[in-house]
Design a protein around this motif. Structure first.
Motif, short mmCIF file in Angstrom:
data_model
loop_
_atom_site.label_atom_id
_atom_site.label_comp_id
_atom_site.label_asym_id
_atom_site.label_seq_id
_atom_site.Cartn_x
_atom_site.Cartn_y
_atom_site.Cartn_z
N GLY A 125 8.94 5.53 17.04
CA GLY A 125 7.51 5.78 16.92
C GLY A 125 6.83 5.79 18.28
N LYS A 126 5.79 6.61 18.41
CA LYS A 126 5.11 6.70 19.71
C LYS A 126 4.33 5.42 19.95
CE LYS A 126 5.06 11.06 21.48
NZ LYS A 126 6.01 10.38 22.34
N VAL A 127 4.43 4.86 21.18
CA VAL A 127 3.66 3.68 21.53
C VAL A 127 2.90 3.97 22.81
CG1 VAL A 127 4.90 1.78 20.48
CG2 VAL A 127 5.79 2.80 22.52
N ARG A 128 1.73 3.33 22.90
CA ARG A 128 0.98 3.46 24.13
C ARG A 128 1.10 2.16 24.90
NH1 ARG A 128 -4.97 6.15 24.37
NH2 ARG A 128 -4.30 7.40 22.59
N HIS A 129 1.28 2.26 26.19
CA HIS A 129 1.48 1.09 27.06
C HIS A 129 2.67 0.27 26.62
CE1 HIS A 129 -2.32 2.22 28.69
NE2 HIS A 129 -2.93 2.01 27.55
N GLY A 130 3.60 0.88 25.95
CA GLY A 130 4.84 0.20 25.62
C GLY A 130 4.75 -0.83 24.53
N LEU A 131 3.54 -1.11 24.04
CA LEU A 131 3.43 -2.21 23.07
C LEU A 131 2.71 -1.79 21.80
CD1 LEU A 131 2.47 -5.21 25.34
CD2 LEU A 131 4.51 -4.98 23.97
N ILE A 132 1.63 -0.97 21.96
CA ILE A 132 0.74 -0.73 20.82
C ILE A 132 1.06 0.63 20.24
CG2 ILE A 132 -1.66 -0.72 20.11
CD1 ILE A 132 -2.07 -1.96 23.06
N PRO A 133 1.33 0.67 18.92
CA PRO A 133 1.67 1.95 18.32
C PRO A 133 0.49 2.92 18.37
CG PRO A 133 2.01 0.15 16.77
CD PRO A 133 1.34 -0.42 17.95
N GLU A 134 0.84 4.18 18.46
CA GLU A 134 -0.17 5.24 18.59
C GLU A 134 -1.06 5.27 17.35
OE1 GLU A 134 -0.27 7.03 21.45
OE2 GLU A 134 -2.12 7.89 20.69
N GLU A 135 -0.50 4.86 16.21
CA GLU A 135 -1.26 4.91 14.95
C GLU A 135 -2.50 4.04 15.01
OE1 GLU A 135 1.95 4.53 15.03
OE2 GLU A 135 2.83 6.13 13.80
N PHE A 136 -2.45 2.95 15.80
CA PHE A 136 -3.61 2.07 15.92
C PHE A 136 -4.76 2.83 16.57
CE2 PHE A 136 -5.80 -1.76 15.99
CZ PHE A 136 -6.35 -2.00 17.24
N PHE A 137 -4.46 3.60 17.61
CA PHE A 137 -5.51 4.37 18.28
C PHE A 137 -6.05 5.45 17.36
CE2 PHE A 137 -5.21 2.75 22.57
CZ PHE A 137 -3.99 2.11 22.56
N GLN A 138 -5.13 6.07 16.59
CA GLN A 138 -5.59 7.10 15.65
C GLN A 138 -6.45 6.47 14.56
OE1 GLN A 138 -5.19 10.22 16.34
NE2 GLN A 138 -4.02 9.58 18.12
N LEU A 139 -6.13 5.22 14.20
CA LEU A 139 -6.91 4.53 13.17
C LEU A 139 -8.34 4.35 13.61
CD1 LEU A 139 -6.64 2.89 10.44
CD2 LEU A 139 -6.34 0.90 11.88
N LEU A 140 -8.52 3.96 14.87
CA LEU A 140 -9.87 3.64 15.34
C LEU A 140 -10.62 4.85 15.86
CD1 LEU A 140 -9.21 0.30 17.24
CD2 LEU A 140 -10.22 0.61 15.01
N TYR A 141 -9.86 5.97 16.05
CA TYR A 141 -10.50 7.13 16.70
C TYR A 141 -11.73 7.67 15.97
CZ TYR A 141 -11.12 11.69 18.80
OH TYR A 141 -11.65 12.79 19.39
N PRO A 142 -11.69 7.82 14.61
CA PRO A 142 -12.87 8.41 13.96
C PRO A 142 -14.15 7.61 14.17
CG PRO A 142 -11.03 8.35 12.45
CD PRO A 142 -10.64 7.55 13.63
N LYS A 143 -13.99 6.26 14.23
CA LYS A 143 -15.21 5.44 14.32
C LYS A 143 -15.63 5.18 15.75
CE LYS A 143 -16.29 4.50 10.01
NZ LYS A 143 -15.70 5.73 9.47
N THR A 144 -14.65 4.95 16.64
CA THR A 144 -15.02 4.49 17.98
C THR A 144 -14.56 5.42 19.10
OG1 THR A 144 -13.01 3.21 18.04
CG2 THR A 144 -14.99 2.08 17.32
N GLY A 145 -13.95 6.55 18.76
CA GLY A 145 -13.57 7.48 19.81
C GLY A 145 -12.38 6.99 20.60
#
Lengths: 249, 227
Positions: free
Chosen positions: A48-68
Motif C-alpha cells: 500500500g502507498k504510504v507517505r513519509h514511510g509511516l502514514i498510509p495514503e488513504e488517511f490523506f484521501q480520507l481528510l482531503y474532502p474536508k480539509t484539503g
C-alpha cells in the motif's frame, strides 16, 4: 456413511428451537462451502502507498474532502503541540537519544532502501526467470518438433515424385537394355547371313575361275602346232604390211 | 538522579502485571510467517533469503550431526538481533540487558553441547582439555586451566551479552542526559555531546548486531567441538 449421519443430525438440531442457532455452527457439513478458497487469490504486487514511510495514503484521501491538502499536516502538528504543551509527552534525555536513533534509521532507510528493495525484487525475478526459461525452452522444443514434423510430411509428399522419377529411370534402363540386346541380336544374325553370302560368292568365283581355267586349257590344248605356225606367219605378214603402210605414210 | 539511570533495566510492570513476557514475545510479530505462495512480498523474500544465507554460513564447518541445531541457532540469532535492535529505540526495555535472560540462554545451550560431547564421543570431548603439542611437564597445569576455561564459557557468554548491552544503554542515557542538561547552559558543549551521542548510537547499532552474532557463533563453535 458418517456424513449422512452428520447431515441428518444437523437438520434435526437446526429444527430444535431453543438450541438451533447455536448448534448450527458446530454441525455445519464439511467440504461443501467455498471457505477454503482453493484457487488462492493473487496478492497485490506492490504494498500500500504510504507517505513519509509511516502514514498510509488513504488517511490523506480520507481528510482531503474536508480539509484539503494541508489537513493531515495541521492535524499532526496540532497533535504534537498538544502533547508537548500539556506535557503528556515530556522532553527529556530519551528524546535526544530517540532523535539520534531516528536520524540513523531514516538515513539507513533512505540510503539502503531502494537497493534492498531492488535486491528483493531481483530474487523474485530470478525465480520467475528460471521458470520462464524452462517454459520457453519447452515451448521452443515443441515448436521445433512441430516444424520438423511438417517438414517430414512435406518430404513424405515429395517422395512420390522421387518414386516416379526412379520408376522412370528404371524403365529407361530396361528399355536401353532391351534395345541393346535387339541390336546385338540383329548384329549377330547379320554376321551369320553375311558369312553365308560371302561363302556363296566365294563358291561362284571359284566355279568361274575353274571354268575359265578349263576353257583356257582346252583352247590351248586344241591349238595344234600347225595352227600355231600359221597364226604366227599371219601375224608377221600383218606386221609387215602395217610397217609398209606406215613407211608409205 | 543517578539511580534513575537504572530504571530502564527494571523489568517492566504495569499496574502490577509483569510485561516481560510481552517484551519477549512481541518481537516475533515483526516477522511474517512464510506463506505457501511461490512468489512472496519483499519482506518475506528478504527474510527467507537472510535466514537461508545465515544458516548456510553458520553450519558450513559443522558436520551433519550438528545440523540438528539449525532451527535453534537461527531462531536464537533472529531473536537476539531483534531484541537488541528494538532496545535502541527510546523508552523501550531490552530483555537482553538482564543477566537472568542471558544466563538462561547460555547455560542450558552450553551444557547441551558438553553433554552431547560427553555422551557421543567422551574421549574426544575430554581430549579437548589438552591442546596438541604441549610439553609434558605442563600437562597437569594445562588440564586444570582448560577445565576452568570450559566452565567459564557459559558465564562468559551470558555476561558478555549483558555487559555489552547494559554498558551501551547506560552510556547512551548518560550522554543524552549530559546533552539535555547542558543545552540551556552551554549550548556548544551540548551540541558536541549530541555529536558524541550520534556516534555512540552508530556504535550501539553495530554492537547490537555483533553481540548477537558472536553469541550464536560461539555456541556453534562449542557444538563443532563436541558433535
Amino acid at each position: 456413511m458418517l456424513s449422512r449421519l452428520v447431515l441428518v443430525s444437523a437438520s434435526a438440531l437446526k429444527s430444535s428451537r431453543p438450541l438451533g442457532a447455536g448448534l448450527v455452527q458446530a454441525s455445519r457439513s464439511f467440504n461443501t462451502s467455498p471457505q477454503t478458497l482453493a484457487p488462492v487469490p493473487p496478492l497485490p504486487e506492490k504494498g500500500g502507498k504510504v507517505r513519509h514511510g509511516l502514514i498510509p495514503e488513504e488517511f490523506f484521501q480520507l481528510l482531503y474532502p474536508k480539509t484539503g491538502v494541508t489537513g493531515p499536516y495541521m492535524l499532526g502538528t496540532g497533535l504534537l503541540l498538544y502533547l508537548l504543551s500539556k506535557e503528556i509527552y515530556v522532553i527529556n534525555h530519551e528524546t535526544i537519544a530517540g532523535a539520534c536513533i531516528g536520524i540513523v534509521i531514516v538515513y539507513g532507510i533512505k540510503k539502503f532502501g531502494p537497493s534492498v528493495a531492488a535486491f528483493a525484487d531481483k530474487l523474485n525475478e530470478e525465480k520467475v526467470a528460471k521458470a520462464q526459461e524452462a517454459k520457453d525452452l519447452a515451448l521452443n522444443n515443441l515448436t521445433q518438433a512441430i516444424e520438423d514434423e511438417k517438414k517430414e510430411q512435406w518430404r513424405a509428399e515429395g517422395r512420390q515424385m522421387l518414386f516416379d522419377a526412379k520408376r522412370n529411370n528404371v524403365n529407361m534402363l530396361l528399355e536401353i537394355n532391351s534395345r541393346e540386346r535387339h541390336h546385338m541380336v540383329t548384329n549377330e544374325v547379320k554376321k551369320r547371313l553375311d558369312y553365308q553370302i560371302d561363302l556363296q560368292n566365294l563358291h561362284r568365283r571359284m566355279q568361274q575361275e575353274h571354268m575359265v581355267n578349263w576353257v583356257e586349257k582346252s583352247v590351248i590344248g586344241s591349238i595344234t602346232p600347225q595352227q600355231e605356225k600359221e597364226s604366227i606367219a599371219k601375224c608377221i605378214s600383218d606386221l609387215k604390211k602395217l610397217a609398209q603402210a606406215r613407211a608409205a605414210v | 538522579m543517578a539511580l534513575s539511570f537504572f530504571d530502564q533495566f527494571m523489568s517492566p510492570t504495569y499496574l502490577g502485571v509483569p510485561l516481560v513476557a510481552l517484551a519477549l514475545s512481541l518481537p516475533w510479530v515483526l516477522y511474517p510467517t512464510p506463506s505457501s505462495r511461490w512468489l512472496n512480498n519483499r519482506l518475506l523474500t528478504l527474510q527467507g533469503w537472510f535466514l537461508n544465507r545465515f544458516t548456510q554460513q553458520l553450519f558450513l564447518p559443522l558436520n551433519v550431526g550438528g545440523h540438528k541445531w539449525a532451527v535453534l541457532l537461527a531462531s536464537l540469532m533472529v531473536f537476539l538481533i531483534t531484541l537488541n535492535m528494538l532496545g535502541l529505540l527510546p523508552y523501550t526495555f531490552t530483555p537482553t540487558t538482564q543477566l537472568s535472560l542471558n544466563m538462561g540462554l547460555a547455560v542450558p545451550l552450553w551444557l547441551a553441547t558438553v553433554a552431547i560431547g560427553m555422551r557421543n564421543q567422551p574421549t574426544a570431548a575430554l581430549g579437548h582439555l589438552l591442546p596438541e603439542g604441549t610439553p609434558t611437564p605442563l600437562i597437569p597445569v594445562l588440564i586444570i586451566i582448560e577445565t576452568i576455561s570450559l566452565f567459564i564459557r557459559p558465564l562468559a557468554l551470558g555476561v558478555r551479552l549483558t555487559a555489552n548491552l547494559t554498558a551501551g544503554h547506560l552510556l547512551i542515557q548518560l550522554i543524552a542526559t549530559a546533552a539535555f542538561v547542558l543545552a540551556p547552559m552551554m549550548p556548544a558543549v551540548a551540541i558536541s555531546a549530541a555529536v558524541v551521542l550520534f556516534l555512540l548510537t552508530l556504535l550501539e547499532v553495530a554492537v547490537a548486531m555483533i553481540q548477537a552474532y558472536v553469541f550464536v557463533l560461539l555456541l556453534s563453535l562449542y557444538l563443532q567441538e563436541n558433535v
